[in-house]
Design a protein around this motif. Sequence first.
Motif, short mmCIF file in Angstrom:
data_model
loop_
_atom_site.label_atom_id
_atom_site.label_comp_id
_atom_site.label_asym_id
_atom_site.label_seq_id
_atom_site.Cartn_x
_atom_site.Cartn_y
_atom_site.Cartn_z
N PHE A 41 0.84 -1.20 0.00
CA PHE A 41 0.00 0.00 0.00
C PHE A 41 0.88 1.25 0.00
N ARG A 42 1.89 1.27 0.87
CA ARG A 42 2.80 2.41 0.91
C ARG A 42 3.59 2.45 -0.40
N GLY A 43 3.50 3.52 -1.12
CA GLY A 43 4.18 3.65 -2.40
C GLY A 43 3.34 3.19 -3.58
N MET A 44 2.11 2.76 -3.31
CA MET A 44 1.25 2.21 -4.37
C MET A 44 0.98 3.23 -5.47
N LEU A 45 0.78 4.50 -5.11
CA LEU A 45 0.44 5.49 -6.13
C LEU A 45 1.65 5.81 -7.03
N ARG A 46 2.86 5.71 -6.50
CA ARG A 46 4.05 5.85 -7.34
C ARG A 46 4.12 4.70 -8.35
N VAL A 47 3.82 3.50 -7.86
CA VAL A 47 3.77 2.32 -8.74
C VAL A 47 2.70 2.54 -9.80
N ARG A 48 1.52 3.03 -9.40
CA ARG A 48 0.44 3.32 -10.37
C ARG A 48 0.94 4.26 -11.46
N ASP A 49 1.61 5.34 -11.06
CA ASP A 49 2.08 6.32 -12.03
C ASP A 49 3.10 5.71 -12.99
N ASP A 50 4.01 4.89 -12.46
CA ASP A 50 5.01 4.23 -13.32
C ASP A 50 4.33 3.26 -14.30
N ASP A 105 -2.47 -3.05 5.11
CA ASP A 105 -1.28 -3.36 5.91
C ASP A 105 -0.35 -4.34 5.21
N GLY A 106 -0.71 -4.77 4.03
CA GLY A 106 0.10 -5.76 3.32
C GLY A 106 0.10 -5.46 1.82
#
Length: 164
Positions: free
Chosen positions: A26-35, A65-66
């Motif tokens: 979950f943490r960093g998910m939106l950066r992954v989405r953008d990439d 949490d995961g």
Amino acid sequence: MDLIKPPRVERRPAVAYVGIRVVTPFRGMLRVRDDLMADLVAWLEGHGAGGAGPLFFRLHVIDMDGPMDVEVGAVTREPVAGGDQVRAGTLPAGRYATLTYRNHSLRANKTLLEWVRANGVALDRRETSEGDAFGCRYEAYLTDPRTESRKTRWETELSMRVAD
């Protein structure tokens, strides 16, 4: 959050798309989405499907949490063959609880989930050992991220499939 269209239930047909699906924290998910969005747009343009859209972010399994099972996709006019990383898929037909908003995705999700509960709407979801699995839950970017880089200005349609 700017609420553009209030919560409601709509019936929708099945929709063809191509997408890239990954499991990510979950943490960093939106950066992954953008990439992934950049990778998908490059793939679409390289395969003559640059006009596909809208782009969307689908949440298959949610575990705050995961790991999150997510997908970035683009609606296509007709089914398109994918490749190694890009896969063809279908947003399933059915009834969807939906709203349209600008800015603050978490608030929009909270608003729609509260509306669903208050109105006795059952979502197409189930609890699994990996988290909450959804039949179809996604955010469609009605504002094209390729032409508007400021996410706070994106008009976004949040949709969750309703159980039959």
